[in-house]
Design a protein around this motif. Sequence first.
Motif, mmCIF file in Angstrom:
data_model
loop_
_atom_site.group_PDB
_atom_site.id
_atom_site.type_symbol
_atom_site.label_atom_id
_atom_site.label_comp_id
_atom_site.label_asym_id
_atom_site.label_seq_id
_atom_site.Cartn_x
_atom_site.Cartn_y
_atom_site.Cartn_z
ATOM 1 N N ALA A 32 0.809 -1.217 0.000
ATOM 2 C CA ALA A 32 0.000 0.000 0.000
ATOM 3 C C ALA A 32 0.846 1.274 0.000
ATOM 4 C CB ALA A 32 -0.934 0.006 1.202
ATOM 5 N N ALA A 33 1.998 1.251 0.633
ATOM 6 C CA ALA A 33 2.812 2.455 0.753
ATOM 7 C C ALA A 33 3.673 2.712 -0.482
ATOM 8 C CB ALA A 33 3.713 2.351 1.984
ATOM 9 N N ASP A 34 3.684 1.769 -1.424
ATOM 10 C CA ASP A 34 4.528 1.917 -2.617
ATOM 11 C C ASP A 34 3.936 2.916 -3.602
ATOM 12 O OD1 ASP A 34 6.188 0.002 -1.582
ATOM 13 O OD2 ASP A 34 5.327 -1.638 -2.744
ATOM 14 N N SER A 35 4.821 3.609 -4.308
ATOM 15 C CA SER A 35 4.370 4.504 -5.381
ATOM 16 C C SER A 35 3.992 3.655 -6.598
ATOM 17 C CB SER A 35 5.466 5.495 -5.743
ATOM 18 O OG SER A 35 6.540 4.810 -6.364
ATOM 19 N N ASP A 36 3.405 4.291 -7.591
ATOM 20 C CA ASP A 36 2.989 3.578 -8.792
ATOM 21 C C ASP A 36 4.179 2.960 -9.525
ATOM 22 O OD1 ASP A 36 0.362 4.168 -8.280
ATOM 23 O OD2 ASP A 36 0.272 5.860 -9.674
ATOM 24 N N VAL A 37 5.272 3.694 -9.587
ATOM 25 C CA VAL A 37 6.456 3.203 -10.299
ATOM 26 C C VAL A 37 7.026 1.978 -9.586
ATOM 27 C CG1 VAL A 37 8.810 3.785 -11.019
ATOM 28 C CG2 VAL A 37 6.981 5.475 -11.242
ATOM 29 N N VAL A 38 7.137 2.044 -8.264
ATOM 30 C CA VAL A 38 7.669 0.922 -7.493
ATOM 31 C C VAL A 38 6.743 -0.287 -7.625
ATOM 32 C CG1 VAL A 38 8.248 0.128 -5.166
ATOM 33 C CG2 VAL A 38 8.900 2.415 -5.892
ATOM 34 N N LEU A 39 5.444 -0.063 -7.587
ATOM 35 C CA LEU A 39 4.490 -1.160 -7.737
ATOM 36 C C LEU A 39 4.634 -1.820 -9.108
ATOM 37 C CD1 LEU A 39 2.090 -2.808 -6.682
ATOM 38 C CD2 LEU A 39 0.598 -1.059 -7.644
ATOM 39 N N LEU A 40 4.749 -1.012 -10.164
ATOM 40 C CA LEU A 40 4.923 -1.571 -11.512
ATOM 41 C C LEU A 40 6.233 -2.354 -11.625
ATOM 42 C CD1 LEU A 40 3.589 1.323 -13.761
ATOM 43 C CD2 LEU A 40 2.558 -0.919 -13.377
ATOM 44 N N LEU A 41 7.295 -1.860 -11.005
ATOM 45 C CA LEU A 41 8.564 -2.587 -11.031
ATOM 46 C C LEU A 41 8.462 -3.909 -10.286
ATOM 47 C CD1 LEU A 41 11.120 0.337 -10.551
ATOM 48 C CD2 LEU A 41 10.676 -0.995 -12.639
ATOM 49 N N LYS A 42 7.788 -3.907 -9.132
ATOM 50 C CA LYS A 42 7.606 -5.152 -8.383
ATOM 51 C C LYS A 42 6.776 -6.157 -9.183
ATOM 52 C CE LYS A 42 7.938 -3.579 -3.608
ATOM 53 N NZ LYS A 42 7.214 -3.431 -2.330
ATOM 54 N N LEU A 43 5.695 -5.691 -9.797
ATOM 55 C CA LEU A 43 4.856 -6.586 -10.595
ATOM 56 C C LEU A 43 5.619 -7.130 -11.796
ATOM 57 C CD1 LEU A 43 1.423 -4.731 -10.495
ATOM 58 C CD2 LEU A 43 2.084 -6.807 -9.273
ATOM 59 N N ALA A 44 6.452 -6.291 -12.429
ATOM 60 C CA ALA A 44 7.260 -6.751 -13.561
ATOM 61 C C ALA A 44 8.276 -7.800 -13.104
ATOM 62 C CB ALA A 44 7.967 -5.572 -14.219
ATOM 63 N N ALA A 45 8.893 -7.583 -11.944
ATOM 64 C CA ALA A 45 9.881 -8.542 -11.432
ATOM 65 C C ALA A 45 9.217 -9.874 -11.090
ATOM 66 C CB ALA A 45 10.581 -7.954 -10.205
ATOM 67 N N VAL A 46 8.056 -9.831 -10.437
ATOM 68 C CA VAL A 46 7.342 -11.062 -10.096
ATOM 69 C C VAL A 46 6.917 -11.787 -11.366
ATOM 70 C CG1 VAL A 46 5.218 -11.953 -9.057
ATOM 71 C CG2 VAL A 46 6.597 -10.283 -7.824
ATOM 72 N N SER A 47 6.423 -11.049 -12.347
ATOM 73 C CA SER A 47 5.999 -11.649 -13.612
ATOM 74 C C SER A 47 7.179 -12.295 -14.336
ATOM 75 C CB SER A 47 5.353 -10.576 -14.487
ATOM 76 O OG SER A 47 4.982 -11.123 -15.727
ATOM 77 N N ALA A 48 8.318 -11.606 -14.388
ATOM 78 C CA ALA A 48 9.502 -12.161 -15.053
ATOM 79 C C ALA A 48 10.010 -13.402 -14.322
ATOM 80 C CB ALA A 48 10.597 -11.102 -15.128
ATOM 81 N N ALA A 49 10.011 -13.375 -12.998
ATOM 82 C CA ALA A 49 10.477 -14.524 -12.226
ATOM 83 C C ALA A 49 9.566 -15.735 -12.433
ATOM 84 C CB ALA A 49 10.550 -14.163 -10.742
ATOM 85 N N LEU A 50 8.257 -15.512 -12.415
ATOM 86 C CA LEU A 50 7.333 -16.627 -12.640
ATOM 87 C C LEU A 50 7.436 -17.155 -14.069
ATOM 88 C CD1 LEU A 50 4.165 -15.479 -10.674
ATOM 89 C CD2 LEU A 50 5.740 -17.334 -10.099
ATOM 90 N N SER A 51 7.631 -16.275 -15.030
ATOM 91 C CA SER A 51 7.787 -16.705 -16.419
ATOM 92 C C SER A 51 9.041 -17.563 -16.579
ATOM 93 C CB SER A 51 7.879 -15.499 -17.345
ATOM 94 O OG SER A 51 6.699 -14.755 -17.306
ATOM 95 N N ALA A 52 10.135 -17.133 -15.974
ATOM 96 C CA ALA A 52 11.379 -17.910 -16.050
ATOM 97 C C ALA A 52 11.215 -19.256 -15.344
ATOM 98 C CB ALA A 52 12.521 -17.111 -15.426
ATOM 99 N N ALA A 53 10.515 -19.269 -14.214
ATOM 100 C CA ALA A 53 10.302 -20.524 -13.491
ATOM 101 C C ALA A 53 9.482 -21.501 -14.324
ATOM 102 C CB ALA A 53 9.613 -20.245 -12.159
ATOM 103 N N VAL A 54 8.479 -21.004 -15.016
ATOM 104 C CA VAL A 54 7.661 -21.885 -15.858
ATOM 105 C C VAL A 54 8.470 -22.380 -17.056
ATOM 106 C CG1 VAL A 54 5.679 -21.924 -17.416
ATOM 107 C CG2 VAL A 54 5.450 -20.931 -15.142
#
Length: 125
Positions: free
Chosen positions: A37-59
Amino acid sequence: VAGGDAGVSVERGGNSSGGESGSSGLLGGEDLSSAWAADSDVVLLLKLAAVSAALSAAVKYGSLELDFPFEPSVWLAFTLVFGPTLLNCFKWGQIGREEEEQEEQEKEEVAAAARWQTSREEQQE
């Protein structure tokens, strides 16, 4: 919630997950709104991109190490279908119990406030 004729109101507490801030989290851990909740929009987008990339690589690369995606298994299929369903059932059961407890507590608070108001009115007479 209005207290009836006593004129007493009780504010409803809690967050969007159905519990109060001190209560335990939901089963499954899918409620990230308070953690991010305390994250800015940019930080949230970076976190979501990192999680998405990590899950994609894992799959992509994890499928090379595991045999179960390429071999038929009834038990794996049952686990993949019924596992998330059971987690969801437990989660909604937990939410329902927490809401019932909160409603009972609010009713008790309203009843106590009404009793206090009644005793106060009797003392003034």
